[in-house]
Design a protein around this motif. Structure first.
Motif, mmCIF file in Angstrom:
data_model
loop_
_atom_site.group_PDB
_atom_site.id
_atom_site.type_symbol
_atom_site.label_atom_id
_atom_site.label_comp_id
_atom_site.label_asym_id
_atom_site.label_seq_id
_atom_site.Cartn_x
_atom_site.Cartn_y
_atom_site.Cartn_z
ATOM 1 N N VAL A 17 0.846 -1.206 0.000
ATOM 2 C CA VAL A 17 0.000 0.000 0.000
ATOM 3 C C VAL A 17 0.879 1.252 0.000
ATOM 4 O O VAL A 17 0.680 2.172 -0.794
ATOM 5 C CB VAL A 17 -0.944 0.012 1.232
ATOM 6 C CG1 VAL A 17 -1.677 1.335 1.346
ATOM 7 C CG2 VAL A 17 -1.940 -1.141 1.126
ATOM 8 N N ILE A 18 1.871 1.266 0.882
ATOM 9 C CA ILE A 18 2.768 2.422 0.992
ATOM 10 C C ILE A 18 3.477 2.675 -0.332
ATOM 11 O O ILE A 18 3.486 3.803 -0.839
ATOM 12 C CB ILE A 18 3.795 2.211 2.132
ATOM 13 C CG1 ILE A 18 3.090 2.301 3.493
ATOM 14 C CG2 ILE A 18 4.932 3.237 2.049
ATOM 15 C CD1 ILE A 18 3.956 1.915 4.682
ATOM 16 N N GLY A 20 2.616 1.766 -3.307
ATOM 17 C CA GLY A 20 1.641 2.203 -4.315
ATOM 18 C C GLY A 20 1.345 3.688 -4.201
ATOM 19 O O GLY A 20 1.317 4.407 -5.205
ATOM 20 N N TYR A 21 1.136 4.168 -2.977
ATOM 21 C CA TYR A 21 0.839 5.589 -2.773
ATOM 22 C C TYR A 21 2.040 6.482 -3.083
ATOM 23 O O TYR A 21 1.882 7.583 -3.580
ATOM 24 C CB TYR A 21 0.380 5.848 -1.339
ATOM 25 C CG TYR A 21 -1.103 5.663 -1.143
ATOM 26 C CD1 TYR A 21 -2.005 6.633 -1.556
ATOM 27 C CD2 TYR A 21 -1.599 4.512 -0.546
ATOM 28 C CE1 TYR A 21 -3.366 6.462 -1.375
ATOM 29 C CE2 TYR A 21 -2.958 4.328 -0.353
ATOM 30 C CZ TYR A 21 -3.838 5.308 -0.775
ATOM 31 O OH TYR A 21 -5.185 5.143 -0.598
ATOM 32 N N SER A 25 1.286 10.725 -7.775
ATOM 33 C CA SER A 25 0.888 12.038 -7.273
ATOM 34 C C SER A 25 -0.635 12.078 -7.196
ATOM 35 O O SER A 25 -1.321 11.555 -8.067
ATOM 36 C CB SER A 25 1.392 13.117 -8.239
ATOM 37 O OG SER A 25 0.815 14.351 -7.881
ATOM 38 N N ASP A 26 -1.170 12.695 -6.144
ATOM 39 C CA ASP A 26 -2.636 12.749 -6.035
ATOM 40 C C ASP A 26 -3.124 14.191 -6.078
ATOM 41 O O ASP A 26 -4.019 14.579 -5.350
ATOM 42 C CB ASP A 26 -3.105 12.029 -4.767
ATOM 43 C CG ASP A 26 -2.570 12.685 -3.501
ATOM 44 O OD1 ASP A 26 -1.335 12.767 -3.371
ATOM 45 O OD2 ASP A 26 -3.371 13.112 -2.653
ATOM 46 N N GLU A 30 -1.248 16.965 -2.578
ATOM 47 C CA GLU A 30 -0.505 15.740 -2.224
ATOM 48 C C GLU A 30 -0.879 15.159 -0.852
ATOM 49 O O GLU A 30 -0.025 14.608 -0.166
ATOM 50 C CB GLU A 30 1.008 16.013 -2.254
ATOM 51 C CG GLU A 30 1.556 16.317 -3.631
ATOM 52 C CD GLU A 30 1.748 15.084 -4.514
ATOM 53 O OE1 GLU A 30 1.225 13.998 -4.171
ATOM 54 O OE2 GLU A 30 2.407 15.211 -5.554
ATOM 55 N N ALA A 32 -2.465 12.496 0.042
ATOM 56 C CA ALA A 32 -2.245 11.049 0.199
ATOM 57 C C ALA A 32 -0.763 10.740 0.376
ATOM 58 O O ALA A 32 -0.383 9.959 1.253
ATOM 59 C CB ALA A 32 -2.813 10.292 -1.004
ATOM 60 N N ARG A 33 0.082 11.371 -0.449
ATOM 61 C CA ARG A 33 1.519 11.073 -0.332
ATOM 62 C C ARG A 33 2.081 11.597 0.985
ATOM 63 O O ARG A 33 2.915 10.940 1.603
ATOM 64 C CB ARG A 33 2.307 11.632 -1.522
ATOM 65 C CG ARG A 33 2.180 10.734 -2.748
ATOM 66 C CD ARG A 33 3.405 10.720 -3.622
ATOM 67 N NE ARG A 33 3.526 11.875 -4.484
ATOM 68 C CZ ARG A 33 4.241 11.889 -5.620
ATOM 69 N NH1 ARG A 33 4.861 10.813 -6.040
ATOM 70 N NH2 ARG A 33 4.350 12.985 -6.336
ATOM 71 N N ILE A 36 0.943 9.153 3.615
ATOM 72 C CA ILE A 36 1.585 7.841 3.544
ATOM 73 C C ILE A 36 3.038 7.932 4.022
ATOM 74 O O ILE A 36 3.569 6.982 4.583
ATOM 75 C CB ILE A 36 1.469 7.229 2.126
ATOM 76 C CG1 ILE A 36 1.409 5.688 2.213
ATOM 77 C CG2 ILE A 36 2.615 7.628 1.226
ATOM 78 C CD1 ILE A 36 0.116 5.135 2.721
#
Length: 130
Positions: A17-18, A20-21, A25-26, A30, A32-33, A36
């Protein structure tokens, strides 16, 4: 201590999961990043005996993140970019601590050949951490 034990039990899934995040870029803020990276810091702190065997994968992901943040010239504001670089640097410093200085050894060559100031600065902080 309960959190630590749970983290260790789910480490493989959590690591996926880590990673993947970290790769994606979200958007400009950012969230989510940044979130995480905090999760990764907690994970390293709680599961530190398990980190040496995870070092190659995590080190590669964090270096890629540093590079991406530095080279992506998107709409991400400078303070957010700085926060990402800081978070990744803190993770590298924690990793170095629980891997008996291996991160410093592995980064020595990268640091000397890196010409990007922002990335160099992050690597320097890792090299000088105690």
């Amino acid at each position: 201590a309960r959190l630590g034990i749970l983290i260790v039990r789910h480490l493989k899934r959590l690591e996926r999961v880590i990673l993947g995040y970290l790769e994606v870029s979200d958007g400009p803020e950012e969230e989510a990043r940044l979130g995480i990276l905090q999760t990764l810091q907690c994970t390293i702190e709680h599961a530190w005996p398990r980190m040496p065997c995870r070092l190659p994968v995590l080190l590669k992901a964090l270096l890629r993140l540093l590079w991406d943040v530095h080279t992506e010239r998107g709409p991400t504001p400078e303070p957010v970019r700085a926060a990402l670089l800081h978070g990744a640097t803190q993770c590298l410093i924690l990793l170095d601590r629980c891997c008996q200085g291996q991160v410093k050894v592995l980064l020595a060559g990268v640091h000397s050949s890196c010409e990007e100031n922002q990335v160099r600065e992050c690597l320097r902080k890792v090299q000088e951490s105690t």
